[in-house]
Structure formats: structure tokens, C-alpha cells
Design a protein around this motif. Structure first.
Motif, PDB file in Angstrom:
ATOM      1  N   LEU A  45       2.617 -15.205   8.890  1.00  0.00           N
ATOM      2  CA  LEU A  45       1.630 -14.661   7.962  1.00  0.00           C
ATOM      3  C   LEU A  45       1.975 -13.228   7.582  1.00  0.00           C
ATOM      4  N   ARG A  46       2.493 -13.096   6.380  1.00  0.00           N
ATOM      5  CA  ARG A  46       2.788 -11.753   5.884  1.00  0.00           C
ATOM      6  C   ARG A  46       2.406 -11.609   4.402  1.00  0.00           C
ATOM      7  N   SER A  47       2.474 -12.730   3.672  1.00  0.00           N
ATOM      8  CA  SER A  47       2.237 -12.675   2.221  1.00  0.00           C
ATOM      9  C   SER A  47       1.070 -13.593   1.847  1.00  0.00           C
ATOM     10  N   GLY A  55       6.035   3.671   4.720  1.00  0.00           N
ATOM     11  CA  GLY A  55       5.327   2.461   5.153  1.00  0.00           C
ATOM     12  C   GLY A  55       6.025   1.719   6.284  1.00  0.00           C
ATOM     13  N   ASP A  56       5.735   0.437   6.355  1.00  0.00           N
ATOM     14  CA  ASP A  56       6.199  -0.383   7.478  1.00  0.00           C
ATOM     15  C   ASP A  56       7.715  -0.460   7.591  1.00  0.00           C
ATOM     16  N   CYS A  57       8.449  -0.201   6.507  1.00  0.00           N
ATOM     17  CA  CYS A  57       9.920  -0.312   6.572  1.00  0.00           C
ATOM     18  C   CYS A  57      10.546   0.939   7.187  1.00  0.00           C
ATOM     19  N   ILE A 107       0.824  -1.210   0.000  1.00  0.00           N
ATOM     20  CA  ILE A 107       0.000   0.000   0.000  1.00  0.00           C
ATOM     21  C   ILE A 107       0.866   1.272   0.000  1.00  0.00           C
ATOM     22  N   ALA A 108       2.027   1.232   0.670  1.00  0.00           N
ATOM     23  CA  ALA A 108       2.869   2.439   0.725  1.00  0.00           C
ATOM     24  C   ALA A 108       3.433   2.764  -0.655  1.00  0.00           C
ATOM     25  N   GLY A 109       3.910   1.747  -1.367  1.00  0.00           N
ATOM     26  CA  GLY A 109       4.478   1.980  -2.701  1.00  0.00           C
ATOM     27  C   GLY A 109       3.412   2.418  -3.684  1.00  0.00           C
ATOM     28  N   SER A 114      -5.471 -12.146   6.799  1.00  0.00           N
ATOM     29  CA  SER A 114      -5.862 -12.834   8.036  1.00  0.00           C
ATOM     30  C   SER A 114      -7.377 -12.913   8.162  1.00  0.00           C
ATOM     31  N   LYS A 115      -8.083 -12.320   7.184  1.00  0.00           N
ATOM     32  CA  LYS A 115      -9.549 -12.235   7.285  1.00  0.00           C
ATOM     33  C   LYS A 115     -10.187 -12.940   6.071  1.00  0.00           C
ATOM     34  N   GLU A 116     -10.718 -12.165   5.120  1.00  0.00           N
ATOM     35  CA  GLU A 116     -11.500 -12.754   4.017  1.00  0.00           C
ATOM     36  C   GLU A 116     -10.669 -13.627   3.087  1.00  0.00           C
ATOM     37  N   PHE A 175      -6.395   2.940  13.015  1.00  0.00           N
ATOM     38  CA  PHE A 175      -6.339   1.612  12.398  1.00  0.00           C
ATOM     39  C   PHE A 175      -7.590   0.826  12.768  1.00  0.00           C
ATOM     40  N   TRP A 176      -7.790  -0.257  12.048  1.00  0.00           N
ATOM     41  CA  TRP A 176      -8.944  -1.107  12.354  1.00  0.00           C
ATOM     42  C   TRP A 176      -8.483  -2.551  12.488  1.00  0.00           C
ATOM     43  N   THR A 177      -9.331  -3.336  13.123  1.00  0.00           N
ATOM     44  CA  THR A 177      -9.106  -4.778  13.170  1.00  0.00           C
ATOM     45  C   THR A 177     -10.487  -5.438  13.249  1.00  0.00           C
ATOM     46  N   ASP A 202      -3.283  -6.260  -1.402  1.00  0.00           N
ATOM     47  CA  ASP A 202      -3.492  -5.711  -0.065  1.00  0.00           C
ATOM     48  C   ASP A 202      -3.243  -6.781   1.002  1.00  0.00           C
ATOM     49  N   ARG A 203      -2.694  -6.383   2.133  1.00  0.00           N
ATOM     50  CA  ARG A 203      -2.377  -7.383   3.151  1.00  0.00           C
ATOM     51  C   ARG A 203      -3.441  -7.611   4.227  1.00  0.00           C
ATOM     52  N   PRO A 204      -4.199  -6.571   4.672  1.00  0.00           N
ATOM     53  CA  PRO A 204      -5.167  -6.841   5.747  1.00  0.00           C
ATOM     54  C   PRO A 204      -6.104  -8.031   5.487  1.00  0.00           C
ATOM     55  N   ALA A 234       7.890  -7.173  -5.881  1.00  0.00           N
ATOM     56  CA  ALA A 234       8.467  -8.520  -5.770  1.00  0.00           C
ATOM     57  C   ALA A 234       7.400  -9.579  -6.034  1.00  0.00           C
ATOM     58  N   ASP A 235       6.123  -9.161  -5.940  1.00  0.00           N
ATOM     59  CA  ASP A 235       5.018 -10.107  -6.154  1.00  0.00           C
ATOM     60  C   ASP A 235       4.560 -10.050  -7.615  1.00  0.00           C
ATOM     61  N   ALA A 236       3.617 -10.940  -7.965  1.00  0.00           N
ATOM     62  CA  ALA A 236       3.093 -10.965  -9.338  1.00  0.00           C
ATOM     63  C   ALA A 236       2.333  -9.666  -9.639  1.00  0.00           C
ATOM     64  N   LEU A 277      12.692  -8.285  -7.892  1.00  0.00           N
ATOM     65  CA  LEU A 277      13.300  -8.190  -6.569  1.00  0.00           C
ATOM     66  C   LEU A 277      14.559  -7.328  -6.650  1.00  0.00           C
ATOM     67  N   VAL A 278      14.571  -6.253  -5.890  1.00  0.00           N
ATOM     68  CA  VAL A 278      15.747  -5.370  -5.886  1.00  0.00           C
ATOM     69  C   VAL A 278      16.772  -5.931  -4.907  1.00  0.00           C
ATOM     70  N   GLU A 279      17.992  -6.060  -5.371  1.00  0.00           N
ATOM     71  CA  GLU A 279      19.030  -6.649  -4.517  1.00  0.00           C
ATOM     72  C   GLU A 279      20.053  -5.637  -4.019  1.00  0.00           C
TER      73      GLU A 279
HETATM   74  C1  LIG Z   1      -2.060 -10.496   7.846  1.00  0.00           C
HETATM   75  C2  LIG Z   1      -2.065  -9.014   8.031  1.00  0.00           C
HETATM   76  C3  LIG Z   1      -3.245  -8.360   8.432  1.00  0.00           C
HETATM   77  C4  LIG Z   1      -3.247  -6.989   8.628  1.00  0.00           C
HETATM   78  N1  LIG Z   1      -4.411  -6.380   9.016  1.00  0.00           N
HETATM   79  C5  LIG Z   1      -4.428  -5.049   9.204  1.00  0.00           C
HETATM   80  C6  LIG Z   1      -5.629  -4.387   9.607  1.00  0.00           C
HETATM   81  O1  LIG Z   1      -6.675  -5.017   9.799  1.00  0.00           O
HETATM   82  N2  LIG Z   1      -5.591  -3.056   9.793  1.00  0.00           N
HETATM   83  C7  LIG Z   1      -4.462  -2.310   9.590  1.00  0.00           C
HETATM   84  O2  LIG Z   1      -4.490  -1.089   9.776  1.00  0.00           O
HETATM   85  N3  LIG Z   1      -3.308  -2.900   9.199  1.00  0.00           N
HETATM   86  C8  LIG Z   1      -3.271  -4.247   9.002  1.00  0.00           C
HETATM   87  N4  LIG Z   1      -2.108  -4.855   8.617  1.00  0.00           N
HETATM   88  C9  LIG Z   1      -0.896  -4.037   8.443  1.00  0.00           C
HETATM   89  C10 LIG Z   1      -0.815  -3.468   7.039  1.00  0.00           C
HETATM   90  O3  LIG Z   1      -1.176  -4.440   6.096  1.00  0.00           O
HETATM   91  C11 LIG Z   1       0.607  -2.975   6.792  1.00  0.00           C
HETATM   92  O4  LIG Z   1       0.821  -1.904   7.677  1.00  0.00           O
HETATM   93  C12 LIG Z   1       0.792  -2.520   5.352  1.00  0.00           C
HETATM   94  O5  LIG Z   1       0.677  -3.616   4.481  1.00  0.00           O
HETATM   95  C13 LIG Z   1       2.178  -1.880   5.167  1.00  0.00           C
HETATM   96  O6  LIG Z   1       2.317  -1.554   3.829  1.00  0.00           O
HETATM   97  P1  LIG Z   1       3.759  -1.420   3.163  1.00  0.00           P
HETATM   98  O7  LIG Z   1       3.503  -1.070   1.719  1.00  0.00           O
HETATM   99  O8  LIG Z   1       4.617  -0.549   3.950  1.00  0.00           O
HETATM  100  O9  LIG Z   1       4.417  -2.878   3.260  1.00  0.00           O
HETATM  101  P2  LIG Z   1       3.989  -4.268   2.650  1.00  0.00           P
HETATM  102  O10 LIG Z   1       2.517  -4.373   2.545  1.00  0.00           O
HETATM  103  O11 LIG Z   1       4.723  -5.292   3.429  1.00  0.00           O
HETATM  104  O12 LIG Z   1       4.565  -4.242   1.168  1.00  0.00           O
HETATM  105  C14 LIG Z   1       5.946  -4.235   0.909  1.00  0.00           C
HETATM  106  C15 LIG Z   1       6.197  -4.868  -0.429  1.00  0.00           C
HETATM  107  O13 LIG Z   1       7.561  -4.681  -0.785  1.00  0.00           O
HETATM  108  C16 LIG Z   1       8.050  -5.871  -1.369  1.00  0.00           C
HETATM  109  N5  LIG Z   1       9.510  -5.898  -1.260  1.00  0.00           N
HETATM  110  C17 LIG Z   1      10.267  -6.057  -0.152  1.00  0.00           C
HETATM  111  N6  LIG Z   1      11.585  -6.039  -0.460  1.00  0.00           N
HETATM  112  C18 LIG Z   1      11.638  -5.838  -1.795  1.00  0.00           C
HETATM  113  C19 LIG Z   1      12.721  -5.748  -2.708  1.00  0.00           C
HETATM  114  N7  LIG Z   1      13.976  -5.814  -2.301  1.00  0.00           N
HETATM  115  N8  LIG Z   1      12.423  -5.585  -4.027  1.00  0.00           N
HETATM  116  C20 LIG Z   1      11.135  -5.481  -4.455  1.00  0.00           C
HETATM  117  N9  LIG Z   1      10.080  -5.563  -3.628  1.00  0.00           N
HETATM  118  C21 LIG Z   1      10.336  -5.739  -2.320  1.00  0.00           C
HETATM  119  C22 LIG Z   1       7.364  -6.962  -0.572  1.00  0.00           C
HETATM  120  O14 LIG Z   1       7.356  -8.172  -1.272  1.00  0.00           O
HETATM  121  C23 LIG Z   1       5.960  -6.378  -0.439  1.00  0.00           C
HETATM  122  O15 LIG Z   1       5.145  -6.721  -1.514  1.00  0.00           O
HETATM  123  C24 LIG Z   1      -2.069  -6.232   8.413  1.00  0.00           C
HETATM  124  C25 LIG Z   1      -0.894  -6.883   8.015  1.00  0.00           C
HETATM  125  C26 LIG Z   1      -0.876  -8.257   7.819  1.00  0.00           C
HETATM  126  C27 LIG Z   1       0.381  -8.945   7.395  1.00  0.00           C
END
Ligand SMILES: Cc1cc2nc3c(=O)[nH]c(=O)nc-3n(C[C@H](O)[C@H](O)[C@H](O)COP(=O)(O)OP(=O)(O)OC[C@H]3O[C@@H](n4cnc5c(N)ncnc54)[C@H](O)[C@@H]3O)c2cc1C
Length: 420
Positions: A144-146, A291-293, A13-15, A47-49, A332-334, A42-44, A36-38, A80-82
Motif C-alpha cells: 500500500l503506497r499509491s 521528503g521520503d526519498c 506532499i514534498a513536491g 489506509s484510512k478514509e 506525526f499522527w496516526t 495525499d497518501r495518509p 507520475a500520477d494523474a 515519469l522522469v527516467e
Molecule cells: C498508506 C499510507 C498512510 C500514511 N499515513 C500517514 C499518517 O497517518 N501520518 C503521517 O505523518 N504520515 C503518513 N504516511 C506517510 C506520508 O504519506 C509520507 O511521508 C509522505 O507521503 C511523503 O511524501 P513525499 O512527497 O516525500 O513522497 P510521496 O508521497 O511518495 O510522493 C512521491 C511522488 O513522486 C512520484 N515519483 C516517483 N518517482 C518519480 C519519477 N521518476 N518521475 C515522476 N514522479 C515520480 C511518485 O509517483 C509519487 O507520486 C502514510 C503513508 C502511506 C503510504
């Protein structure tokens, strides 16, 4: 210097929010999104639907496939960026391709945290060669992340399957709820009693945790000390238990770690996330992180969906040299057991300066619980009451004074408090 090309690493979502906002606010240069994915999803829902099977992968795509071409975004899938070279403004992909841009945005998210039990598991698994990781299907131990993680977990969540969830935080609780819906026997272990009290306050946390038992989940206040993969299943040693217990699968839901690999190797400042300033710029001016990083200097690291989205929007504004949207209280929601919980701002336990106010009846949704600091609203948890969450957020953003009696009175619309 005018920025004429931007490269975003990571299709979460951040990208996606970064590239969407850049186009929305008028960026006409080259835009590349490396996923890095196909495709970006979305990740939320994982763990749900998606885990329950109610949604498939296509339906959790962050954008329709044609959107990228329409927006003139070059989406490179399975990319995948290395390596990253901030001075040169280049990245190197695993297939050897080198790409360059005026600005690079790191949106690499994170991975699931493996607790100490991992070491035990590794030792028991015929000592797999270093770096090969643990094959999920053979060990029965999951994170559970992907979507792949969710697929592997869903494969074992058959009616009657015995699932141990280590960690009763947001994701662990959601998986416990989904697994019960699928007919599994679930044991949920967490040392905190109640878990997530810091996020939602002790009162709500206690009630939320009690719902597990109501829905047939066994909760254990303890820690998982050791896991052994055997032919009969995964044998779990739970601290304080008289004997080990065997499960068909174990989910380790004990937290996440930011993926800072590229940033670290490139010499950027990393401290519990890629350190960024209030404009999302890292310690190198050509590289941003979202984002999360990422972690904003002086702030705690956020691990929520909307925070990641807002980071992307802020990074886009920085690249364009325009004003970012106004800051807003975190939200945030859950979802668990068909209840929708929203959390806004910061909850605080009642003390000399903080008051807890309940609107409605705690435990009988819809209801909301507020934290007041003096006459200032600073946090709210709303269960099945999105309107209360929305109004509370506005009240927090406006730093408006409110009376506890008004908040507690369900006959008084929260929207009228906004008009004061
Ligand atoms: C199971 C689950 C349930 C969630 N439920 C909720 C919820 O109910 N409510 C809520 O607010 N938040 C929820 N979250 C948290 C929310 O999904 C994350 O905060 C959000 O996905 C973060 O987005 P992001 O883009 O920073 O990272 P990510 O979603 O992790 O995306 C990062 C992407 O970067 C890719 N990547 C990493 N390294 C590289 C590389 N070197 N080269 C290319 N690509 C790369 C990864 O493969 C990934 O696709 C949940 C998370 C998970 C895992």
C-alpha cells in the motif's frame, strides 16, 4: 547565480510543498511540477478514509485543479522522469521529452518494502518475466503506497473476507482497523511485542496493540515466512504455527524504501535515501532532494507527512537564498479504531535520566504520556488530545524546564506552563 527556473520531480506532499512555498515566498521564475500520477494526491488517507470508501480520489487531491494555473505552476501529469543529468540541469521523461532548469528538486518518495517472502511468491507464480512485477489481482498479495494499491486492496476487503496483515506498524495497524470496519476477518502478524515501541514508548505501544484484540483482530507475535498463491487463496506459513492458513488477501506492510533510482543513476550520494545537507542540497549543487526519498546527513530518514512538507519549505528557502523557517520538534499522527494519536519529539524508556509522566489515565482517552530528560520535555504521545500535543511541541521547541507534577496534573493547563 539567480535561479530563474525550477523543476520538481514527484507530486507528493514534498513536491507540492516545494512549489507552493517557492511562490509564497516570491519566486517569479518558471516552475514545473512533474507528477507520475494523474494529479498530486495525499497518501495518509490511503489506509484510512480512502480505503474505507469514505473519501474518493478527488477529495484527497493536494490542491484544487485550478490552483496550479493560478500559481503559474506548469503541472505535467502522468510524467515519469527516467533520467537526470545534474551538470546539464536536465531530466528526460519516459516519452522522450527533455526538460531543463536551473535547479532540480527530487521529491520521488518511496515504495513499499517487499520482504523475503516476495522471492518465494515470485518462484511460485509461473516465473513471470523479469521486471514485470507481480500482478496484484492474481496473487492476492498487496502492498500500500499509491491510490492504485488502495483500490486493489479495497476491492477485496468485502465483509467476511479473510485478510492477513504482515507488519503491525503504523500502516499495517491502520489497515487492520479499516478492514475490521469493513467487516473483514483480520489476522495481524508482527515479530515485535509490542510493535512501534520505539516511536511511542512501550506503555502506549502495549495499549495500542491491545486494541486490535478488543476490536476482533487476531494478533500473532511471529513472522510470515512463506506465501503461496493458490486457487483457494493465499496460503501463509507463519513461523511457529502448527499448519499453514489460507487468506483471501495478504497485505505486506513491513516498511518502505526510498526511491533513489534517479539520484543513484546520476551519481549523487545515496545512503538510505538521497543524502542532503541541512539546506536539502544533494552532493550536486544544482539538485535538491526532499521528503521520503531524502535523508539529511547525520539524521535518521523521516517517513512522515509533515517532515516531507517541511523539507519542501526548506528547499524553497534554499533556492531563494533566504532564511528557512525555524526547526521544530518532529511530529506525526496516526489513526486507528476512531482514535487519533499524535507523537511529538522523541519518546524514551524510563531510566536513570529519563522519566515517563502520564497526564490523565493511560488507556482512557483523552490522555497524554510525556518523556522528561531531567526537567526537559523531549517527547510526548497524545491520544485524542491535540491541544496537549501542540503544547508539548512548543515546550520541546523552547527547551523550557517543566516539572513532572505539573505535566501530570490535568487541572493545570499545559499552556500556562508555556508562559513560565
Ligand atoms: C498508506 C499510507 C498512510 C500514511 N499515513 C500517514 C499518517 O497517518 N501520518 C503521517 O505523518 N504520515 C503518513 N504516511 C506517510 C506520508 O504519506 C509520507 O511521508 C509522505 O507521503 C511523503 O511524501 P513525499 O512527497 O516525500 O513522497 P510521496 O508521497 O511518495 O510522493 C512521491 C511522488 O513522486 C512520484 N515519483 C516517483 N518517482 C518519480 C519519477 N521518476 N518521475 C515522476 N514522479 C515520480 C511518485 O509517483 C509519487 O507520486 C502514510 C503513508 C502511506 C503510504
Amino acid at each position: 547565480m539567480t535561479v530563474s527556473s525550477v523543476l520538481v520531480v514527484g507530486g507528493g506532499i514534498a513536491g507540492v510543498s516545494t512549489v507552493a512555498e517557492l511562490r509564497k515566498r516570491g519566486f517569479v521564475g518558471d516552475l514545473t511540477l512533474l507528477s507520475a500520477d494523474a494529479f498530486p494526491y495525499d497518501r495518509p488517507p490511503l489506509s484510512k478514509e480512502y480505503l474505507s470508501g469514505a473519501k474518493d480520489l478527488d477529495s484527497i487531491a493536494l490542491q484544487a485543479p485550478e490552483w496550479y494555473a493560478e500559481q503559474r505552476i506548469d503541472l505535467l501529469a502522468d510524467a515519469l522522469v527516467e533520467a537526470l543529468d545534474p551538470d546539464a540541469g536536465t531530466v528526460v521523461l519516459s516519452d522522450g521529452r527533455e526538460l531543463s532548469a536551473d535547479r532540480i528538486v527530487l521529491a520521488t518518495g518511496g515504495g513499499s518494502l517487499w520482504p523475503d517472502v516476495e522471492r518465494v511468491v515470485r518462484e511460485l507464480l509461473d516465473r513471470p518475466p523479469a521486471g514485470m512485477g507481480i500482478p496484484r489481482s492474481t496473487t492476492g498479495i498487496h502492498t500500500l503506497r499509491s491510490a492504485e494499491d488502495a483500490d486493489a486492496l479495497r476491492g477485496v476487503l468485502l465483509p467476511g473476507a479473510r485478510l492477513l496483515v504482515a507488519g503491525a506498524g503504523l500502516i499495517g495497524a491502520e489497515v487492520a482497523s479499516t478492514a475490521r470496519k469493513l467487516g473483514c476477518e483480520v489476522v495481524l502478524v508482527d515479530p515485535a511485542d509490542p510493535p512501534i515501541a520505539a516511536a511511542v514508548g512501550t506503555q502506549v505501544a502495549k495499549w495500542l496493540h491491545s486494541l486490535h484484540a478488543v476490536h476482533g483482530v487476531e494478533t500473532v507475535t511471529s513472522t510470515v515466512e512463506k506465501l503461496e498463491s493458490t486457487r483457494a487463496g493465499v496460503v501463509a506459513h507463519i513461523a511457529g504455527a502448527a499448519s499453514p492458513r489460507t487468506f483471501d488477501a495478504v497485505l505486506l506492510a513491513v516498511g518502505m524504501v526510498p526511491d533513489t533510482t534517479l539520484a543513484k543513476a546520476a551519481g549523487l550520494e545515496v545512503d538510505n535515501g538521497v543524502v542532503v545537507d541541512d539546506q536539502q542540497v544533494t552532493s550536486h549543487p544544482k539538485v535538491l532532494a526532499v521528503g521520503d526519498c531524502a535523508r539529511r546527513r547525520g539524521h535518521r530518514r523521516e517517513e512522515h507527512w509533515e517532515a516531507a512538507l517541511l523539507d519542501g519549505q526548506r528547499a524553497a528557502a534554499t533556492i531563494l537564498g533566504i532564511d528557512a523557517h525555524a526547526e521544530t520538534a518532529p511530529w506525526f499522527w496516526t489513526d486507528r479504531y476512531d482514535l487519533h494519536v499524535e507523537v511529538v519529539g522523541e519518546m524514551h524508556e524510563p531510566d536513570a535520566e529519563h522519566e515517563t509522566v502520564v497526564r490523565g489515565t493511560l488507556g482512557e482517552p483523552p490522555f497524554a504520556v510525556f518523556t522528561l530528560h531531567g526537567e526537559r520535555l523531549i517527547g510526548a504521545v497524545a491520544v485524542d488530545d491535540p491541544a496537549a500535543a501542540k503544547a508539548a511541541r512548543r515546550l520541546i521547541d523552547r527547551t523550557a524546564d517543566v516539572r513532572a507534577s505539573d505535566l501530570a496534573d490535568p487541572t493545570k493547563s499545559l499552556r500556562t506552563l508555556l508562559r513560565r
